[in-house]
Design a protein around this motif. Sequence first.
Motif, PDB file in Angstrom:
ATOM      1  N   ASN A  11       5.799   0.599  -6.174  1.00  0.00           N
ATOM      2  CA  ASN A  11       6.304  -0.439  -5.271  1.00  0.00           C
ATOM      3  C   ASN A  11       7.827  -0.439  -5.348  1.00  0.00           C
ATOM      4  N   ARG A  12       8.452   0.119  -4.316  1.00  0.00           N
ATOM      5  CA  ARG A  12       9.904   0.197  -4.284  1.00  0.00           C
ATOM      6  C   ARG A  12      10.501  -0.875  -3.349  1.00  0.00           C
ATOM      7  N   GLY A  13       9.662  -1.834  -2.979  1.00  0.00           N
ATOM      8  CA  GLY A  13      10.147  -2.914  -2.121  1.00  0.00           C
ATOM      9  C   GLY A  13      10.611  -4.117  -2.932  1.00  0.00           C
ATOM     10  N   ASN A  14      10.713  -5.274  -2.257  1.00  0.00           N
ATOM     11  CA  ASN A  14      11.204  -6.486  -2.925  1.00  0.00           C
ATOM     12  C   ASN A  14      10.179  -7.603  -2.912  1.00  0.00           C
ATOM     13  N   ALA A  15       8.904  -7.252  -2.627  1.00  0.00           N
ATOM     14  CA  ALA A  15       7.825  -8.243  -2.676  1.00  0.00           C
ATOM     15  C   ALA A  15       6.599  -7.581  -3.289  1.00  0.00           C
ATOM     16  N   ALA A  16       5.699  -8.406  -3.809  1.00  0.00           N
ATOM     17  CA  ALA A  16       4.492  -7.870  -4.446  1.00  0.00           C
ATOM     18  C   ALA A  16       3.599  -7.201  -3.412  1.00  0.00           C
ATOM     19  N   ALA A  17       3.015  -6.051  -3.780  1.00  0.00           N
ATOM     20  CA  ALA A  17       2.026  -5.357  -2.946  1.00  0.00           C
ATOM     21  C   ALA A  17       0.641  -5.762  -3.407  1.00  0.00           C
ATOM     22  N   GLN A  18      -0.224  -6.066  -2.452  1.00  0.00           N
ATOM     23  CA  GLN A  18      -1.566  -6.553  -2.762  1.00  0.00           C
ATOM     24  C   GLN A  18      -2.611  -5.482  -2.416  1.00  0.00           C
ATOM     25  N   SER A  47     -16.586  14.173  -6.306  1.00  0.00           N
ATOM     26  CA  SER A  47     -15.227  14.696  -6.461  1.00  0.00           C
ATOM     27  C   SER A  47     -14.162  13.728  -5.962  1.00  0.00           C
ATOM     28  N   THR A  48     -14.532  12.496  -5.679  1.00  0.00           N
ATOM     29  CA  THR A  48     -13.590  11.502  -5.164  1.00  0.00           C
ATOM     30  C   THR A  48     -13.255  10.471  -6.234  1.00  0.00           C
ATOM     31  N   VAL A  49     -11.964  10.308  -6.499  1.00  0.00           N
ATOM     32  CA  VAL A  49     -11.481   9.317  -7.462  1.00  0.00           C
ATOM     33  C   VAL A  49     -10.800   8.200  -6.684  1.00  0.00           C
ATOM     34  N   THR A  50     -11.211   6.967  -6.937  1.00  0.00           N
ATOM     35  CA  THR A  50     -10.624   5.798  -6.280  1.00  0.00           C
ATOM     36  C   THR A  50     -10.062   4.868  -7.343  1.00  0.00           C
ATOM     37  N   CYS A  51      -8.780   4.498  -7.196  1.00  0.00           N
ATOM     38  CA  CYS A  51      -8.106   3.649  -8.175  1.00  0.00           C
ATOM     39  C   CYS A  51      -7.546   2.417  -7.480  1.00  0.00           C
ATOM     40  N   LEU A  52      -7.633   1.283  -8.164  1.00  0.00           N
ATOM     41  CA  LEU A  52      -7.238   0.007  -7.568  1.00  0.00           C
ATOM     42  C   LEU A  52      -6.286  -0.752  -8.482  1.00  0.00           C
ATOM     43  N   ALA A  53      -5.330  -1.450  -7.836  1.00  0.00           N
ATOM     44  CA  ALA A  53      -4.469  -2.425  -8.504  1.00  0.00           C
ATOM     45  C   ALA A  53      -4.413  -3.645  -7.594  1.00  0.00           C
ATOM     46  N   SER A  54      -4.854  -4.786  -8.096  1.00  0.00           N
ATOM     47  CA  SER A  54      -4.902  -5.971  -7.228  1.00  0.00           C
ATOM     48  C   SER A  54      -3.511  -6.394  -6.780  1.00  0.00           C
ATOM     49  N   THR A  55      -2.518  -6.214  -7.685  1.00  0.00           N
ATOM     50  CA  THR A  55      -1.139  -6.583  -7.359  1.00  0.00           C
ATOM     51  C   THR A  55      -0.180  -5.613  -8.032  1.00  0.00           C
ATOM     52  N   ALA A  85      -2.417  -0.417   1.069  1.00  0.00           N
ATOM     53  CA  ALA A  85      -2.265  -1.769   0.513  1.00  0.00           C
ATOM     54  C   ALA A  85      -2.184  -2.744   1.671  1.00  0.00           C
ATOM     55  N   THR A  86      -2.483  -4.000   1.418  1.00  0.00           N
ATOM     56  CA  THR A  86      -2.416  -4.994   2.486  1.00  0.00           C
ATOM     57  C   THR A  86      -0.972  -5.465   2.661  1.00  0.00           C
ATOM     58  N   GLY A  87      -0.617  -5.708   3.908  1.00  0.00           N
ATOM     59  CA  GLY A  87       0.697  -6.273   4.193  1.00  0.00           C
ATOM     60  C   GLY A  87       1.826  -5.272   4.198  1.00  0.00           C
ATOM     61  N   LEU A  88       1.537  -3.977   4.208  1.00  0.00           N
ATOM     62  CA  LEU A  88       2.629  -3.009   4.243  1.00  0.00           C
ATOM     63  C   LEU A  88       3.241  -2.952   5.632  1.00  0.00           C
ATOM     64  N   PRO A  89       4.565  -2.797   5.732  1.00  0.00           N
ATOM     65  CA  PRO A  89       5.169  -2.595   7.048  1.00  0.00           C
ATOM     66  C   PRO A  89       4.759  -1.243   7.606  1.00  0.00           C
ATOM     67  N   SER A  90       4.805  -1.118   8.904  1.00  0.00           N
ATOM     68  CA  SER A  90       4.439   0.152   9.536  1.00  0.00           C
ATOM     69  C   SER A  90       5.481   1.207   9.185  1.00  0.00           C
ATOM     70  N   LYS A  91       4.977   2.440   8.948  1.00  0.00           N
ATOM     71  CA  LYS A  91       5.837   3.561   8.599  1.00  0.00           C
ATOM     72  C   LYS A  91       5.369   4.784   9.358  1.00  0.00           C
ATOM     73  N   PRO A  92       6.187   5.833   9.385  1.00  0.00           N
ATOM     74  CA  PRO A  92       5.745   7.051  10.064  1.00  0.00           C
ATOM     75  C   PRO A  92       4.450   7.583   9.462  1.00  0.00           C
ATOM     76  N   ALA A  93       3.634   8.224  10.309  1.00  0.00           N
ATOM     77  CA  ALA A  93       2.350   8.773   9.856  1.00  0.00           C
ATOM     78  C   ALA A  93       2.566   9.748   8.711  1.00  0.00           C
TER      79      ALA A  93
END
Length: 233
Positions: A11-18, A47-55, A85-93
């Motif tokens: 997270n290189r922004g200035n608010a928490a990522a959810q 063969s699929t690894v899924t990792c989560l961080a709530s915040t 993540a939820t609430g991310l600003p739109s970015k290039p594909a």
Amino acid sequence: DTVVYTIIAANRGNAAAQNVRVVDQLPAGLTYKGTKVTGGTCTRAASTVTCLASTLQPGSALTVKITAVVTDPGKEIANHATVTATGLPSKPAGSQIATASLKASGGPFIVAGVKSLEPYSRPGKTIRIAVKLTNVGEGTATGNRVCFRLPESVVLMHLPSGISQSGGKFCMSAASLKAGKYHRIVLGARVVGPSGSKKPTVTATSANARTKAMTFPLVIRGALPTRAAGVTG
């Protein structure tokens, strides 16, 4: 060989990522071995690894290390990981996709051979027999071993260091052989049997390499001619 992919969702922004979610589906050519995670939790399905961080607070990261075994030699293997993540600003594909590639080598390949250095001989003669393990592939071969049985018409004169014996079977080992390297021992033997073309039997094993066993014939010619008895003059 094993390979470790390190995936960092920072997270290189200035608010928490959810609800940060990292997904890595290992491509063909890799077999899953294990996962270590910091800053979250991980699960695996095939063969699929899924990792989560709530915040993820600003400046923090979810770090995932996936260990896999390379199974397909001689090809380019590209591994792709995605993060959402939820609430991310739109970015290039594609800006939230990470890719890392590797080139899989052909792997080690052990060739084992047993060959008389005097391909023609006669009963009663001594010969030299070469036993050789060669890594003709790529990468280091470990746990290499060649075992052989000599034809009944050939007997060893003595058992040198580096050769073990169990009954009529002789073995030579090489714990590690780098690509292009070989291990070789020359034995002294005596021809005791009748004429004919004889071959030793050879087997090869390795802990991590493909193997091929090669054997070469020894041609035993008849006894030396002797002058017939009779009256001369």
